[in-house]
Scaffold this motif. Structure first.
Motif, mmCIF file in Angstrom:
data_model
loop_
_atom_site.group_PDB
_atom_site.id
_atom_site.type_symbol
_atom_site.label_atom_id
_atom_site.label_comp_id
_atom_site.label_asym_id
_atom_site.label_seq_id
_atom_site.Cartn_x
_atom_site.Cartn_y
_atom_site.Cartn_z
ATOM 1 N N GLY A 74 0.800 -1.331 -0.044
ATOM 2 C CA GLY A 74 -0.183 -0.384 0.314
ATOM 3 C C GLY A 74 0.951 0.988 -0.390
ATOM 4 N N ILE A 75 1.378 1.601 -0.837
ATOM 5 C CA ILE A 75 2.800 2.876 -1.048
ATOM 6 C C ILE A 75 1.638 3.699 -1.261
ATOM 7 C CG2 ILE A 75 4.817 1.533 -0.996
ATOM 8 C CD1 ILE A 75 4.345 2.218 -3.849
ATOM 9 N N LEU A 76 0.209 3.497 -2.444
ATOM 10 C CA LEU A 76 -0.535 4.558 -2.473
ATOM 11 C C LEU A 76 -0.991 5.017 -1.415
ATOM 12 C CD1 LEU A 76 -1.404 2.933 -5.738
ATOM 13 C CD2 LEU A 76 0.061 5.036 -4.682
ATOM 14 N N ALA A 77 -1.341 4.491 -0.325
ATOM 15 C CA ALA A 77 -2.402 4.399 0.859
ATOM 16 C C ALA A 77 -2.722 5.866 1.005
ATOM 17 C CB ALA A 77 -2.764 2.715 1.669
ATOM 18 N N GLU A 78 -2.996 6.474 2.245
ATOM 19 C CA GLU A 78 -2.578 7.294 3.236
ATOM 20 C C GLU A 78 -3.121 6.828 3.987
ATOM 21 O OE1 GLU A 78 -2.738 11.109 2.002
ATOM 22 O OE2 GLU A 78 -2.775 10.428 -0.033
ATOM 23 N N THR A 79 -3.374 6.443 5.070
ATOM 24 C CA THR A 79 -4.055 5.468 6.669
ATOM 25 C C THR A 79 -4.072 4.355 6.439
ATOM 26 O OG1 THR A 79 -4.500 6.501 8.701
ATOM 27 C CG2 THR A 79 -5.913 5.999 6.788
ATOM 28 N N THR A 80 -4.748 3.884 7.503
ATOM 29 C CA THR A 80 -4.452 2.700 8.238
ATOM 30 C C THR A 80 -5.918 2.129 8.847
ATOM 31 O OG1 THR A 80 -3.651 2.588 10.417
ATOM 32 C CG2 THR A 80 -1.729 1.810 8.164
ATOM 33 N N PRO A 81 -6.426 1.488 9.148
ATOM 34 C CA PRO A 81 -7.272 1.440 9.739
ATOM 35 C C PRO A 81 -7.574 1.758 11.067
ATOM 36 C CG PRO A 81 -7.532 -0.722 8.565
ATOM 37 C CD PRO A 81 -6.356 0.010 8.025
ATOM 38 N N ASP A 82 -6.133 1.510 11.954
ATOM 39 C CA ASP A 82 -6.483 2.290 13.352
ATOM 40 C C ASP A 82 -6.488 3.606 13.435
ATOM 41 O OD1 ASP A 82 -5.490 -0.898 13.894
ATOM 42 O OD2 ASP A 82 -3.666 -0.167 13.763
ATOM 43 N N GLU A 83 -6.630 4.575 12.224
ATOM 44 C CA GLU A 83 -6.469 5.918 12.350
ATOM 45 C C GLU A 83 -7.333 6.174 11.491
ATOM 46 O OE1 GLU A 83 -2.897 5.844 9.535
ATOM 47 O OE2 GLU A 83 -1.402 5.989 11.619
ATOM 48 N N LEU A 84 -8.909 5.491 11.516
ATOM 49 C CA LEU A 84 -9.784 6.346 11.377
ATOM 50 C C LEU A 84 -10.823 7.113 11.241
ATOM 51 C CD1 LEU A 84 -12.010 2.663 10.500
ATOM 52 C CD2 LEU A 84 -10.952 3.758 8.934
ATOM 53 N N GLU A 85 -10.667 7.917 13.152
ATOM 54 C CA GLU A 85 -11.010 8.976 13.156
ATOM 55 C C GLU A 85 -10.469 10.311 13.158
ATOM 56 O OE1 GLU A 85 -13.577 9.370 15.754
ATOM 57 O OE2 GLU A 85 -14.371 6.921 15.283
ATOM 58 N N SER A 86 -9.177 10.310 12.372
ATOM 59 C CA SER A 86 -8.515 11.204 12.489
ATOM 60 C C SER A 86 -8.568 11.446 10.209
ATOM 61 C CB SER A 86 -6.511 11.137 12.820
ATOM 62 O OG SER A 86 -6.299 9.761 12.302
ATOM 63 N N ALA A 87 -8.656 10.014 10.238
ATOM 64 C CA ALA A 87 -8.773 10.021 8.573
ATOM 65 C C ALA A 87 -10.371 10.637 8.216
ATOM 66 C CB ALA A 87 -8.540 8.840 8.340
ATOM 67 N N ARG A 88 -10.769 10.196 9.457
ATOM 68 C CA ARG A 88 -12.279 11.343 8.640
ATOM 69 C C ARG A 88 -12.272 12.694 9.140
ATOM 70 N NH1 ARG A 88 -16.159 11.199 13.282
ATOM 71 N NH2 ARG A 88 -14.438 12.082 14.504
ATOM 72 N N ASP A 89 -10.980 13.011 9.969
ATOM 73 C CA ASP A 89 -10.709 13.900 10.002
ATOM 74 C C ASP A 89 -10.323 15.035 9.367
ATOM 75 O OD1 ASP A 89 -12.837 14.745 12.473
ATOM 76 O OD2 ASP A 89 -10.669 13.896 13.492
ATOM 77 N N ARG A 90 -9.400 14.401 8.546
ATOM 78 C CA ARG A 90 -8.648 15.201 7.504
ATOM 79 C C ARG A 90 -9.616 15.127 5.900
ATOM 80 N NH1 ARG A 90 -4.193 11.024 7.566
ATOM 81 N NH2 ARG A 90 -3.974 11.447 5.557
ATOM 82 N N ILE A 91 -10.396 14.221 5.846
ATOM 83 C CA ILE A 91 -11.041 14.410 4.800
ATOM 84 C C ILE A 91 -11.894 15.379 4.726
ATOM 85 C CG2 ILE A 91 -12.979 12.794 4.016
ATOM 86 C CD1 ILE A 91 -11.812 10.403 4.559
ATOM 87 N N PHE A 92 -12.263 15.822 6.013
ATOM 88 C CA PHE A 92 -13.652 16.864 5.947
ATOM 89 C C PHE A 92 -13.372 17.950 5.886
ATOM 90 C CE2 PHE A 92 -17.106 12.886 6.160
ATOM 91 C CZ PHE A 92 -17.425 13.642 5.852
#
Length: 116
Positions: free
Chosen positions: A93-111
C-alpha cells in the motif's frame, strides 16, 4: 465532502468490516455514501454497475485494501475524483494515506480537505 464512494478489496472480510466502520463515520458527518455491487454496507447506497458509478456526482472515493484496490477505484472514476486509500494489514500500500487504526483522524482530514 458530500458524496463519497467506498471501494474494497474483493472477498476480504477485513476490508468489508473496515468499510462498514468508514461508512458509519461518514454517515454521521452527513455524507452520502455509495458502494458498487456486490458490496453492501450499512448506511450506504449500492450502485448496480461501474457505469452507474460514473454517472453519480462524487466528491471522493475511498479505497480499502492495497494498491490494487486503489488502482481499480481510479479506473472506475472520472479524472476529477480524488481517491483516499486505507491500507489493510499485509497489503502492499504505497499509495495509501492511512490505516484502519487511524480512521477517526482520517475522517477529520477528509472533512477538512487536508488529505492530499
Amino acid at each position: 465532502m458530500k458524496n463519497i464512494v467506498l471501494v474494497t478489496r474483493y472477498g476480504s472480510l477485513e476490508a468489508e468490516n473496515t468499510a462498514n466502520k468508514v461508512a458509519q463515520l461518514l454517515h454521521k458527518r452527513g455524507a452520502n455514501v455509495y458502494t458498487v455491487s456486490p458490496l453492501s454496507l450499512m448506511n450506504a447506497k449500492m450502485l448496480e454497475s461501474e457505469d452507474e458509478l460514473r454517472r453519480t456526482p462524487l466528491d471522493l472515493a475511498i479505497a480499502v485494501g492495497g494498491d490494487g484496490t486503489m488502482l481499480r477505484a481510479v479506473r472506475w472514476l472520472s479524472n476529477s475524483v480524488p481517491v483516499f486509500g486505507i491500507r489493510l494489514a499485509g497489503s502492499r500500500g504505497i499509495l495509501a494515506e492511512t490505516t484502519p487504526d487511524e480512521l477517526e483522524s482520517a475522517r477529520d482530514r477528509i472533512f477538512s480537505n487536508s488529505f492530499c
